[in-house]
Motif scaffolding. Sequence first.
Motif, PDB file in Angstrom:
ATOM      1  N   LEU A   3       0.549  29.869  25.459  1.00  0.00           N
ATOM      2  CA  LEU A   3       1.599  30.218  26.411  1.00  0.00           C
ATOM      3  C   LEU A   3       1.646  31.729  26.520  1.00  0.00           C
ATOM      4  O   LEU A   3       1.675  32.426  25.500  1.00  0.00           O
ATOM      5  CB  LEU A   3       2.948  29.684  25.925  1.00  0.00           C
ATOM      6  CG  LEU A   3       4.205  30.184  26.650  1.00  0.00           C
ATOM      7  CD1 LEU A   3       4.245  29.654  28.080  1.00  0.00           C
ATOM      8  CD2 LEU A   3       5.469  29.776  25.889  1.00  0.00           C
ATOM      9  N   CYS A  19       2.044  37.068  32.352  1.00  0.00           N
ATOM     10  CA  CYS A  19       0.593  36.888  32.417  1.00  0.00           C
ATOM     11  C   CYS A  19      -0.105  37.933  33.276  1.00  0.00           C
ATOM     12  O   CYS A  19      -1.327  38.065  33.236  1.00  0.00           O
ATOM     13  CB  CYS A  19       0.250  35.494  32.919  1.00  0.00           C
ATOM     14  SG  CYS A  19       0.763  35.144  34.616  1.00  0.00           S
ATOM     15  N   SER A  61      -6.302  25.625  26.293  1.00  0.00           N
ATOM     16  CA  SER A  61      -5.553  25.662  27.547  1.00  0.00           C
ATOM     17  C   SER A  61      -4.758  26.959  27.611  1.00  0.00           C
ATOM     18  O   SER A  61      -4.510  27.601  26.586  1.00  0.00           O
ATOM     19  CB  SER A  61      -4.609  24.465  27.668  1.00  0.00           C
ATOM     20  OG  SER A  61      -3.614  24.500  26.649  1.00  0.00           O
ATOM     21  N   TYR A  62      -4.363  27.298  28.833  1.00  0.00           N
ATOM     22  CA  TYR A  62      -3.622  28.541  29.057  1.00  0.00           C
ATOM     23  C   TYR A  62      -2.540  28.283  30.092  1.00  0.00           C
ATOM     24  O   TYR A  62      -2.813  27.756  31.176  1.00  0.00           O
ATOM     25  CB  TYR A  62      -4.570  29.640  29.540  1.00  0.00           C
ATOM     26  CG  TYR A  62      -3.884  30.933  29.925  1.00  0.00           C
ATOM     27  CD1 TYR A  62      -3.539  31.865  28.955  1.00  0.00           C
ATOM     28  CD2 TYR A  62      -3.553  31.213  31.258  1.00  0.00           C
ATOM     29  CE1 TYR A  62      -2.901  33.053  29.297  1.00  0.00           C
ATOM     30  CE2 TYR A  62      -2.925  32.394  31.607  1.00  0.00           C
ATOM     31  CZ  TYR A  62      -2.603  33.309  30.636  1.00  0.00           C
ATOM     32  OH  TYR A  62      -1.977  34.469  30.978  1.00  0.00           O
ATOM     33  N   TYR A  63      -1.300  28.656  29.751  1.00  0.00           N
ATOM     34  CA  TYR A  63      -0.160  28.498  30.656  1.00  0.00           C
ATOM     35  C   TYR A  63       0.512  29.856  30.790  1.00  0.00           C
ATOM     36  O   TYR A  63       1.127  30.352  29.832  1.00  0.00           O
ATOM     37  CB  TYR A  63       0.820  27.478  30.074  1.00  0.00           C
ATOM     38  CG  TYR A  63       1.936  27.062  31.007  1.00  0.00           C
ATOM     39  CD1 TYR A  63       1.794  25.962  31.838  1.00  0.00           C
ATOM     40  CD2 TYR A  63       3.145  27.758  31.032  1.00  0.00           C
ATOM     41  CE1 TYR A  63       2.830  25.560  32.682  1.00  0.00           C
ATOM     42  CE2 TYR A  63       4.179  27.375  31.866  1.00  0.00           C
ATOM     43  CZ  TYR A  63       4.012  26.274  32.686  1.00  0.00           C
ATOM     44  OH  TYR A  63       5.032  25.893  33.515  1.00  0.00           O
ATOM     45  N   HIS A  92      -3.098  27.207  33.997  1.00  0.00           N
ATOM     46  CA  HIS A  92      -2.006  26.968  34.933  1.00  0.00           C
ATOM     47  C   HIS A  92      -1.113  28.204  34.933  1.00  0.00           C
ATOM     48  O   HIS A  92      -0.796  28.742  33.870  1.00  0.00           O
ATOM     49  CB  HIS A  92      -1.200  25.735  34.514  1.00  0.00           C
ATOM     50  CG  HIS A  92      -0.152  25.331  35.497  1.00  0.00           C
ATOM     51  ND1 HIS A  92      -0.449  24.879  36.763  1.00  0.00           N
ATOM     52  CD2 HIS A  92       1.201  25.324  35.400  1.00  0.00           C
ATOM     53  CE1 HIS A  92       0.671  24.606  37.407  1.00  0.00           C
ATOM     54  NE2 HIS A  92       1.690  24.867  36.597  1.00  0.00           N
TER      55      HIS A  92
END
Length: 240
Positions: free
Chosen positions: A49, A53, A69-71, A93
């Motif tokens: 998270l 970003c 994964s990357y949020y 995302h």
Amino acid sequence: MRDGGSFFDQPDVFDAYWRARSRQESANSVLEQPIIESLIGSVDQLAVLDLGCGDGQYGKQLLAQGAASYYGIDASMRMVSLAKKNLTEGNAHVVHQAFEEMELPAGKFDLAVSRLALHYVDDLVHVLTKVCRSLASGGRLVFSVEHPLLTSCQESQGTKPGSWVVDDYFVAGARDVLWFGDRVRKYHRSIEDYFLAVQQAGFQVDMLRESKPDRAQFSSEAEYGRRMRIPLFLLMTGRK
């Protein structure tokens, strides 16, 4: 007065910011980045998270390093637009949202990172509590902010290069500062305030750093000496 998101959506500010970031031996590159990368360590197979970003390049880097994964979340529409263009591969995302308004699934992430974004947040404990809930057991928080010596006085960032004003250090709260040609609202906290906020949000504090320069990062003794005068960034890690 602009908040962090609307501030970076101003075209002139946006352009000035990226010019500063691309400068050789920028403070972000030689001071903040090496330390935060050392604090994070391996991201292999981690669900990440990212609060603030930006243009998504850091998310791209994390995915290339093996993150599962990357949020990413950012309050600037311009930043989110760039991030979506840069993050076209991998399990990524990105959403446009203020941190105070975000709704995160419980226990989803292994690592929460925030680079130079949390000093735009008023109720830090509220935001970090949401982050803590979103982490799996043993999940980690790693973040950087502008150092409290710089944020204490709203006139400090308007002084001539090489000079600083430190005042009202123990008076936490909003500081309206002139930055990149416009005014933006940041929030000052002492080092103690940050430490307690991380604890109150449910984390065990693991590490605190003040961006002490590493001579190996600098091409000249003069630039290294200049950066040894005052800390520019505060970095902390916590574990759920």
